[in-house]
Design an enzyme around this catalytic site. Structure first.
Site, PDB file in Angstrom:
ATOM      1  N   THR A 132      21.408  -1.555  69.411  1.00  0.00           N
ATOM      2  CA  THR A 132      22.510  -2.208  68.509  1.00  0.00           C
ATOM      3  C   THR A 132      23.669  -1.214  68.381  1.00  0.00           C
ATOM      4  O   THR A 132      23.674  -0.002  68.732  1.00  0.00           O
ATOM      5  CB  THR A 132      21.810  -2.088  66.984  1.00  0.00           C
ATOM      6  OG1 THR A 132      22.886  -2.067  65.895  1.00  0.00           O
ATOM      7  CG2 THR A 132      21.062  -0.812  66.826  1.00  0.00           C
ATOM      8  N   ASP A 133      25.110  -1.731  68.077  1.00  0.00           N
ATOM      9  CA  ASP A 133      26.262  -0.665  67.993  1.00  0.00           C
ATOM     10  C   ASP A 133      25.718   0.247  66.773  1.00  0.00           C
ATOM     11  O   ASP A 133      26.685   1.231  66.507  1.00  0.00           O
ATOM     12  CB  ASP A 133      27.222  -1.739  67.688  1.00  0.00           C
ATOM     13  CG  ASP A 133      27.390  -2.731  66.341  1.00  0.00           C
ATOM     14  OD1 ASP A 133      26.218  -2.644  65.651  1.00  0.00           O
ATOM     15  OD2 ASP A 133      28.460  -3.134  66.038  1.00  0.00           O
ATOM     16  N   GLU A 134      24.751  -0.105  65.801  1.00  0.00           N
ATOM     17  CA  GLU A 134      24.701   0.859  64.639  1.00  0.00           C
ATOM     18  C   GLU A 134      24.357   2.302  64.868  1.00  0.00           C
ATOM     19  O   GLU A 134      24.485   3.204  64.364  1.00  0.00           O
ATOM     20  CB  GLU A 134      23.636   0.294  63.708  1.00  0.00           C
ATOM     21  CG  GLU A 134      24.096  -1.051  62.988  1.00  0.00           C
ATOM     22  CD  GLU A 134      23.215  -1.505  61.852  1.00  0.00           C
ATOM     23  OE1 GLU A 134      22.601  -0.786  61.386  1.00  0.00           O
ATOM     24  OE2 GLU A 134      23.333  -2.663  61.452  1.00  0.00           O
ATOM     25  N   TYR A 157      16.919   2.463  60.072  1.00  0.00           N
ATOM     26  CA  TYR A 157      16.843   1.389  61.092  1.00  0.00           C
ATOM     27  C   TYR A 157      17.855   2.095  62.464  1.00  0.00           C
ATOM     28  O   TYR A 157      17.168   1.880  63.368  1.00  0.00           O
ATOM     29  CB  TYR A 157      17.547   0.222  60.616  1.00  0.00           C
ATOM     30  CG  TYR A 157      17.926  -0.608  61.683  1.00  0.00           C
ATOM     31  CD1 TYR A 157      16.903  -1.331  62.658  1.00  0.00           C
ATOM     32  CD2 TYR A 157      19.145  -1.083  61.997  1.00  0.00           C
ATOM     33  CE1 TYR A 157      17.366  -2.248  63.734  1.00  0.00           C
ATOM     34  CE2 TYR A 157      19.498  -1.697  63.225  1.00  0.00           C
ATOM     35  CZ  TYR A 157      18.660  -2.578  63.746  1.00  0.00           C
ATOM     36  OH  TYR A 157      18.966  -3.203  65.022  1.00  0.00           O
ATOM     37  N   LYS A 161      16.449   2.901  66.071  1.00  0.00           N
ATOM     38  CA  LYS A 161      17.037   2.284  67.498  1.00  0.00           C
ATOM     39  C   LYS A 161      17.446   3.243  68.372  1.00  0.00           C
ATOM     40  O   LYS A 161      17.400   3.419  69.504  1.00  0.00           O
ATOM     41  CB  LYS A 161      17.835   1.253  67.140  1.00  0.00           C
ATOM     42  CG  LYS A 161      17.277   0.157  66.493  1.00  0.00           C
ATOM     43  CD  LYS A 161      16.494  -0.742  67.062  1.00  0.00           C
ATOM     44  CE  LYS A 161      17.094  -1.600  68.509  1.00  0.00           C
ATOM     45  NZ  LYS A 161      16.111  -2.305  69.049  1.00  0.00           N
TER      46      LYS A 161
HETATM   47  P1  NAD Z   1      14.366 -10.119  64.319  1.00  0.00           P
HETATM   48  O1  NAD Z   1      13.676  -9.369  63.033  1.00  0.00           O
HETATM   49  O2  NAD Z   1      14.735 -11.520  63.714  1.00  0.00           O
HETATM   50  O3  NAD Z   1      13.081 -10.455  65.062  1.00  0.00           O
HETATM   51  C1  NAD Z   1      12.424  -9.430  65.603  1.00  0.00           C
HETATM   52  C2  NAD Z   1      11.136 -10.013  66.110  1.00  0.00           C
HETATM   53  O4  NAD Z   1      10.217  -8.964  66.704  1.00  0.00           O
HETATM   54  C3  NAD Z   1      10.341 -11.043  65.327  1.00  0.00           C
HETATM   55  O5  NAD Z   1       9.750 -12.063  65.986  1.00  0.00           O
HETATM   56  C4  NAD Z   1       9.042 -10.077  65.083  1.00  0.00           C
HETATM   57  O6  NAD Z   1       7.797 -10.812  64.751  1.00  0.00           O
HETATM   58  C5  NAD Z   1       9.019  -9.230  66.473  1.00  0.00           C
HETATM   59  N1  NAD Z   1       8.287  -7.855  65.888  1.00  0.00           N
HETATM   60  C6  NAD Z   1       8.728  -7.001  65.031  1.00  0.00           C
HETATM   61  N2  NAD Z   1       7.618  -6.089  65.091  1.00  0.00           N
HETATM   62  C7  NAD Z   1       6.780  -6.075  66.226  1.00  0.00           C
HETATM   63  C8  NAD Z   1       5.616  -5.551  66.754  1.00  0.00           C
HETATM   64  N3  NAD Z   1       5.022  -4.447  66.182  1.00  0.00           N
HETATM   65  N4  NAD Z   1       4.916  -5.945  67.644  1.00  0.00           N
HETATM   66  C9  NAD Z   1       5.440  -7.218  68.334  1.00  0.00           C
HETATM   67  N5  NAD Z   1       6.490  -7.879  67.887  1.00  0.00           N
HETATM   68  C10 NAD Z   1       7.181  -7.356  66.708  1.00  0.00           C
HETATM   69  O7  NAD Z   1      15.249  -9.548  64.952  1.00  0.00           O
HETATM   70  P2  NAD Z   1      16.688  -9.840  65.985  1.00  0.00           P
HETATM   71  O8  NAD Z   1      17.946  -9.829  64.854  1.00  0.00           O
HETATM   72  O9  NAD Z   1      16.312 -11.146  66.591  1.00  0.00           O
HETATM   73  O10 NAD Z   1      17.021  -8.393  66.782  1.00  0.00           O
HETATM   74  C11 NAD Z   1      16.196  -8.383  67.969  1.00  0.00           C
HETATM   75  C12 NAD Z   1      16.673  -7.116  68.716  1.00  0.00           C
HETATM   76  O11 NAD Z   1      17.966  -7.116  68.735  1.00  0.00           O
HETATM   77  C13 NAD Z   1      16.029  -6.152  67.759  1.00  0.00           C
HETATM   78  O12 NAD Z   1      15.527  -4.996  68.714  1.00  0.00           O
HETATM   79  C14 NAD Z   1      17.667  -5.478  67.258  1.00  0.00           C
HETATM   80  O13 NAD Z   1      17.477  -4.146  66.900  1.00  0.00           O
HETATM   81  C15 NAD Z   1      18.539  -5.877  68.125  1.00  0.00           C
HETATM   82  N6  NAD Z   1      19.616  -6.296  67.636  1.00  0.00           N
HETATM   83  C16 NAD Z   1      19.817  -7.129  66.730  1.00  0.00           C
HETATM   84  C17 NAD Z   1      21.318  -7.571  66.228  1.00  0.00           C
HETATM   85  C18 NAD Z   1      21.250  -8.479  64.975  1.00  0.00           C
HETATM   86  O14 NAD Z   1      22.519  -8.793  64.743  1.00  0.00           O
HETATM   87  N7  NAD Z   1      20.434  -9.071  64.623  1.00  0.00           N
HETATM   88  C19 NAD Z   1      22.342  -6.753  66.661  1.00  0.00           C
HETATM   89  C20 NAD Z   1      22.299  -6.174  67.580  1.00  0.00           C
HETATM   90  C21 NAD Z   1      20.832  -5.892  68.338  1.00  0.00           C
HETATM   91  O1  DAU Z   2      25.524  -4.379  63.927  1.00  0.00           O
HETATM   92  C1  DAU Z   2      24.442  -4.916  64.061  1.00  0.00           C
HETATM   93  C2  DAU Z   2      23.262  -4.988  63.276  1.00  0.00           C
HETATM   94  O2  DAU Z   2      23.484  -6.013  62.433  1.00  0.00           O
HETATM   95  C3  DAU Z   2      21.761  -5.222  63.873  1.00  0.00           C
HETATM   96  O3  DAU Z   2      21.439  -4.052  64.467  1.00  0.00           O
HETATM   97  C4  DAU Z   2      20.989  -5.394  62.627  1.00  0.00           C
HETATM   98  O4  DAU Z   2      19.498  -5.928  63.185  1.00  0.00           O
HETATM   99  C5  DAU Z   2      21.408  -6.534  61.957  1.00  0.00           C
HETATM  100  O5  DAU Z   2      20.596  -6.747  60.599  1.00  0.00           O
HETATM  101  C6  DAU Z   2      22.946  -6.425  61.483  1.00  0.00           C
HETATM  102  O6  DAU Z   2      22.911  -5.269  60.343  1.00  0.00           O
HETATM  103  P1  DAU Z   2      23.909  -5.415  59.142  1.00  0.00           P
HETATM  104  O7  DAU Z   2      23.272  -4.453  57.993  1.00  0.00           O
HETATM  105  O8  DAU Z   2      25.188  -5.011  59.391  1.00  0.00           O
HETATM  106  O9  DAU Z   2      23.479  -6.703  58.731  1.00  0.00           O
HETATM  107  P2  DAU Z   2      23.230  -7.524  57.345  1.00  0.00           P
HETATM  108  O10 DAU Z   2      23.385  -8.763  57.474  1.00  0.00           O
HETATM  109  O11 DAU Z   2      22.083  -6.782  56.710  1.00  0.00           O
HETATM  110  O12 DAU Z   2      24.691  -7.026  56.416  1.00  0.00           O
HETATM  111  C7  DAU Z   2      25.817  -7.446  56.982  1.00  0.00           C
HETATM  112  C8  DAU Z   2      26.891  -6.686  56.003  1.00  0.00           C
HETATM  113  O13 DAU Z   2      26.873  -7.433  54.600  1.00  0.00           O
HETATM  114  C9  DAU Z   2      26.675  -5.146  55.444  1.00  0.00           C
HETATM  115  O14 DAU Z   2      27.802  -4.637  55.470  1.00  0.00           O
HETATM  116  C10 DAU Z   2      25.865  -5.403  54.310  1.00  0.00           C
HETATM  117  C11 DAU Z   2      26.527  -6.425  53.635  1.00  0.00           C
HETATM  118  N1  DAU Z   2      25.591  -7.188  52.568  1.00  0.00           N
HETATM  119  C12 DAU Z   2      24.236  -7.584  53.203  1.00  0.00           C
HETATM  120  C13 DAU Z   2      23.312  -8.323  52.553  1.00  0.00           C
HETATM  121  C14 DAU Z   2      21.916  -8.731  53.124  1.00  0.00           C
HETATM  122  C15 DAU Z   2      25.823  -7.625  51.457  1.00  0.00           C
HETATM  123  O15 DAU Z   2      26.989  -7.566  51.157  1.00  0.00           O
HETATM  124  N2  DAU Z   2      24.951  -8.544  51.081  1.00  0.00           N
HETATM  125  C16 DAU Z   2      23.765  -8.880  51.316  1.00  0.00           C
HETATM  126  O16 DAU Z   2      22.738  -9.390  50.530  1.00  0.00           O
END
Ligand code: NAD
Ligand code: DAU
Length: 351
Positions: A132-134, A157, A161
């Site tokens: 992630t970019d975080e 988180y 990562k």
């Molecule tokens: P998600 O939470 O939707 O999915 C995570 C998956 O991992 C689920 O299917 C869950 O069952 C599985 N999982 C969790 N713990 C596990 C374990 N102990 N063993 C096996 N499986 C397990 O997540 P996502 O948003 O699809 O993110 C996927 C990946 O991409 C993550 O590594 C996250 O850090 C990264 N990522 C997400 C975003 C985003 O915006 N969602 C952005 C950048 C990177």
């Molecule tokens: O940047 C990549 C990341 O983006 C991933 O690595 C994470 O897995 C993914 O969850 C996401 O993280 P964020 O914290 O940015 O996503 P989230 O959807 O939780 O929140 C997006 C923005 O909205 C953040 O500034 C918090 C705000 N927010 C979020 C929720 C859930 C609200 O204002 N209200 C809300 O209810």
């Protein structure tokens, strides 16, 4: 990599399910193993359309279970790993950091160790870690994250990562493991669990429930359509240079409150409600602890090296996403029917 066995972890989650679908359809010669624990965030409904394909297999397993993971690698002798399994929600990491360390750090080490044990030579092998970019921390009003930006994770988180990213790189330097990494910005699209901002807001608006906006809604995120991320993952897995990291982003920065207003307009139109109905649900709530202000990705390296760029205009992507959630009511109802509801509703009490 024809006729290869590819392990995709976290394939029942949001991004993972899009990656599994793309790989299963695009590479009929590969066998795609989707390994997932099926936590609250993972759901096999996300893969109904491809679950009967002959090159797809599902394995229910926990990446924290070292012995099971080792046994699976010994049995199947995977040639490549695309590692997405993780605890992914920042708010949950604030409530329970340990779960994030276990899965994101120890789970990744278990996979690295299991791969290293079976890969006696590294020819044509590849361990791809999705991050992630975080990990880069929080930006001020200007600037972008580049691959060289020093790590400065600020939530449990992102710290977990960052730790896993460092371990993956350490295995490259120490053991010459064939690894590649990418760090991506916020994804949106179908099959995202409705605790993340966009699907949460869609679901709440649909039910005329308050839409919680943290703080003043001024935090900025760089949004990318999930299928564009899956395309980047495919390119990097096959063509990325070993040991390298690639940033992936949408060139699409939005203040949370502006995004929510754009979403509200689309929802009013889609649901035939009077203009302003959805915006009336916006509820400013207590800010997230340690809330990172701004993320923005410079993906020049990926664009120059592999020709990738985002394909979809954001408003078009948002519209598509809204329509998907409204048409997939059954999916929304099912994924929101579990235990997590208690956690989820606690968060949104107006403070
Ligand atoms: P998600 O939470 O939707 O999915 C995570 C998956 O991992 C689920 O299917 C869950 O069952 C599985 N999982 C969790 N713990 C596990 C374990 N102990 N063993 C096996 N499986 C397990 O997540 P996502 O948003 O699809 O993110 C996927 C990946 O991409 C993550 O590594 C996250 O850090 C990264 N990522 C997400 C975003 C985003 O915006 N969602 C952005 C950048 C990177
Ligand atoms: O940047 C990549 C990341 O983006 C991933 O690595 C994470 O897995 C993914 O969850 C996401 O993280 P964020 O914290 O940015 O996503 P989230 O959807 O939780 O929140 C997006 C923005 O909205 C953040 O500034 C918090 C705000 N927010 C979020 C929720 C859930 C609200 O204002 N209200 C809300 O209810």
């Amino acid at each position: 990599m024809s006729s290869k066995k590819i392990l995709i972890t976290g394939g029942a989650g949001f991004i993972g399910s899009h990656v599994v679908r793309l790989f299963v359809k695009k590479y009929p010669d590969y066998t795609i193993f989707n390994l997932d624990k099926l936590t609250y965030a993972g759901n096999l409904m996300n893969l109904r359309d491809i679950e009967n394909e002959s090159n797809y297999r599902f394995i229910k397993a926990d990446i924290c279970d070292e012995e099971h993971i080792r046994a699976l690698f010994q049995e199947h002798r995977f040639d490549g790993v695309v590692h997405l399994a993780a605890e992914s929600h920042v708010d949950r990491s604030i409530a329970d950091p340990s779960a994030f360390v276990r899965t994101n750090v120890m789970g990744t080490v278990n996979l690295l160790n299991a791969a290293r044990e079976i890969w006696t030579d590294f020819n044509d092998k590849r361990f791809y870690h999705i991050s992630t970019d975080e990990v880069y921390g929080s930006l001020g009003e200007t600037g972008f994250f580049v691959e060289e930006t020093p790590y400065d994770p600020r939530s449990p988180y992102s710290a977990s990562k960052a730790s896993s990213d460092h371990l993956v790189r350490a295995y490259f330097h120490t053991y010459k493991m064939p690894v590649v990494l990418s760090n991506c910005s916020n994804n949106y699209g179908s099959y995202q669990f409705p605790e993340k901002l966009i699907p949460l807001a869609i679901n709440n608006i649909k039910h005329l429930r308050p839409v919680p906006v943290y703080g003043k809604g001024e935090n900025i995120r760089d949004w990318l359509f999930v299928e564009d991320h899956a395309r980047a993952i495919d390119l990097i897995f096959h063509q990325g240079v070993l040991g390298e990291t690639y940033n992936i982003g949408g060139a699409n920065e939005w203040k949370n409150i502006d995004l929510i207003h754009a979403l509200c307009e689309i929802m009013d139109t889609q649901l035939n409600r009077a203009p302003g109905t959805s915006a009336g649900l916006i509820s400013f709530v207590k800010d997230r602890a340690g809330h990172d202000m701004r993320y923005a990705i410079d993906f020049t390296k990926l664009n120059t090296a592999l020709g990738w760029k985002p394909s979809l205009d954001f408003r078009e992507g948002l519209q598509k996403t809204v329509v998907w959630y409204l048409e997939n009511e059954n999916w929304l109802n099912q994924v929101t029917s579990g235990d997590y509801t208690h956690y989820y509703e606690q968060q949104y009490v107006k403070r």
